[in-house]
Design a protein around this motif. Structure first.
Motif, PDB file in Angstrom:
ATOM      1  N   TYR A 109      49.099  54.926  41.629  1.00 17.71           N
ATOM      2  CA  TYR A 109      48.316  54.449  40.492  1.00 17.71           C
ATOM      3  C   TYR A 109      48.058  52.955  40.601  1.00 17.71           C
ATOM      4  N   TRP A 110      46.950  52.522  39.997  1.00 13.21           N
ATOM      5  CA  TRP A 110      46.721  51.104  39.733  1.00 13.21           C
ATOM      6  C   TRP A 110      47.011  50.868  38.259  1.00 13.21           C
ATOM      7  N   PHE A 111      47.760  49.814  37.975  1.00 11.26           N
ATOM      8  CA  PHE A 111      48.187  49.502  36.618  1.00 11.26           C
ATOM      9  C   PHE A 111      47.379  48.323  36.076  1.00 11.26           C
ATOM     10  N   LEU A 112      46.857  48.485  34.851  1.00  7.74           N
ATOM     11  CA  LEU A 112      46.081  47.458  34.169  1.00  7.74           C
ATOM     12  C   LEU A 112      46.720  47.198  32.814  1.00  7.74           C
ATOM     13  N   GLU A 113      46.501  45.987  32.283  1.00 12.06           N
ATOM     14  CA  GLU A 113      46.987  45.727  30.926  1.00 12.06           C
ATOM     15  C   GLU A 113      45.824  45.366  29.999  1.00 12.06           C
ATOM     16  N   SER A 114      44.622  45.739  30.410  1.00 17.75           N
ATOM     17  CA  SER A 114      43.438  45.539  29.583  1.00 17.75           C
ATOM     18  C   SER A 114      42.545  46.772  29.700  1.00 17.75           C
ATOM     19  N   GLU A 115      41.851  47.084  28.630  1.00 16.55           N
ATOM     20  CA  GLU A 115      40.893  48.194  28.637  1.00 16.55           C
ATOM     21  C   GLU A 115      39.458  47.683  28.567  1.00 16.55           C
ATOM     22  N   GLU A 116      39.250  46.422  28.939  1.00 16.51           N
ATOM     23  CA  GLU A 116      37.897  45.854  28.948  1.00 16.51           C
ATOM     24  C   GLU A 116      36.988  46.693  29.833  1.00 16.51           C
TER      25      GLU A 116
END
Length: 262
Positions: A109-116
């Motif tokens: 997985y790639w992990f993000l902390e924004s849903e922009e």
């Protein structure tokens, strides 16, 4: 005689729509019939290679995450995750730069902390297995690469902020909008050298193609190192050759046919 061919994907083998040229499939099979090894070396995740090249996965060395992970025929050959203690500093640095988004790239997985929306759109080009988390510094999975999406242009913006890590980590431009950070001993050049050692192949029997700075070390691992006609200037400088055609014109395929299949 060429015994190993390794190509980058975006800006190199793929066209600007991120599509595999139709001619590639026949050329790949002709390489296999001649006993020539084929590798795909990309900053993309392993999933992206398996998604785009399913008919060939039993025969192709899949070098993902800028050389941090290598698979062949469902067997893991190499895995070099980032030191956990470095991830907090990498993430916090990105948070302090305007118009940038940190991304942690794991095996699955790639992990993000924004849903922009702009971030999601850019990430989905390369990886469809994404997870949104509240805090990237709390992710426990092994991280092969940390990438930064820089909407202001990576070269003159976020890349400069990451030079502070260059004494202990590999910091490279992964594209016009991307900075990639891996371990110092994890790059495409090291990956090519591992394939050479595994198959008893020398640099003078190796053909490689690339277009951006995450291909820099790979250019130095082969006698037949080709920068794309459309490549970043520093890659053209370090390569021994330049393709006559760009990535939209099948420049990689023309060279392979000329050097390996005639």
């Amino acid at each position: 005689m060429i015994k190993l061919v390794v190509t980058d994907l975006d800006g190199t083998l793929l066209n600007d729509q991120h599509e595999v040229p139709e001619r590639f499939w026949d050329i790949a099979n002709r390489l296999f019939k001649k006993g020539i090894k084929l590798g795909i070396a990309t900053g993309r995740p392993h999933f992206s290679i398996t998604e785009n090249f399913p008919p060939l996965m039993a025969h192709v060395y899949a070098i993902s995450d800028n050389g941090s992970f290598i698979m062949y025929d469902k067997k893991e050959i190499l895995s070099k995750p980032l030191p956990q203690e470095e991830i907090m500093g990498l993430v916090k640095t990105a948070r302090g730069i305007d118009n940038t988004y940190p991304v942690l790239c794991g095996k699955d997985y790639w992990f993000l902390e924004s849903e922009e929306k702009v971030l999601i759109e850019k990430v989905l080009i390369y990886q469809k297995n994404i997870r949104i988390v509240k805090d990237l510094t709390k992710v426990d999975d092994p991280i092969l690469k940390m990438s930064v999406l820089d909407l202001n242009g990576a070269d003159q913006n976020s890349y400069l902020h990451y030079t502070q890590f260059a004494d202990r980590l590999k910091v490279a431009l992964g594209g016009a909008l991307w900075v990639d950070v891996t371990r110092l001993d994890a790059n495409k050049g090291e990956a090519v050298q591992m394939l050479q050692q595994l198959n008893n192949i020398g640099p003078d029997e190796t053909l490689v193609f690339g277009d951006f700075m995450n291909d820099y070390e790979m250019m130095r691992a082969a006698k037949y190192s080709y920068a794309m006609k459309n490549a970043y200037p520093k890659i053209i400088e370090v390569a021994n050759f330049v393709t006559e055609k760009d990535n939209n014109e099948g420049g990689v395929l023309d060279v392979i046919e000329a050097l390996c299949l005639r």
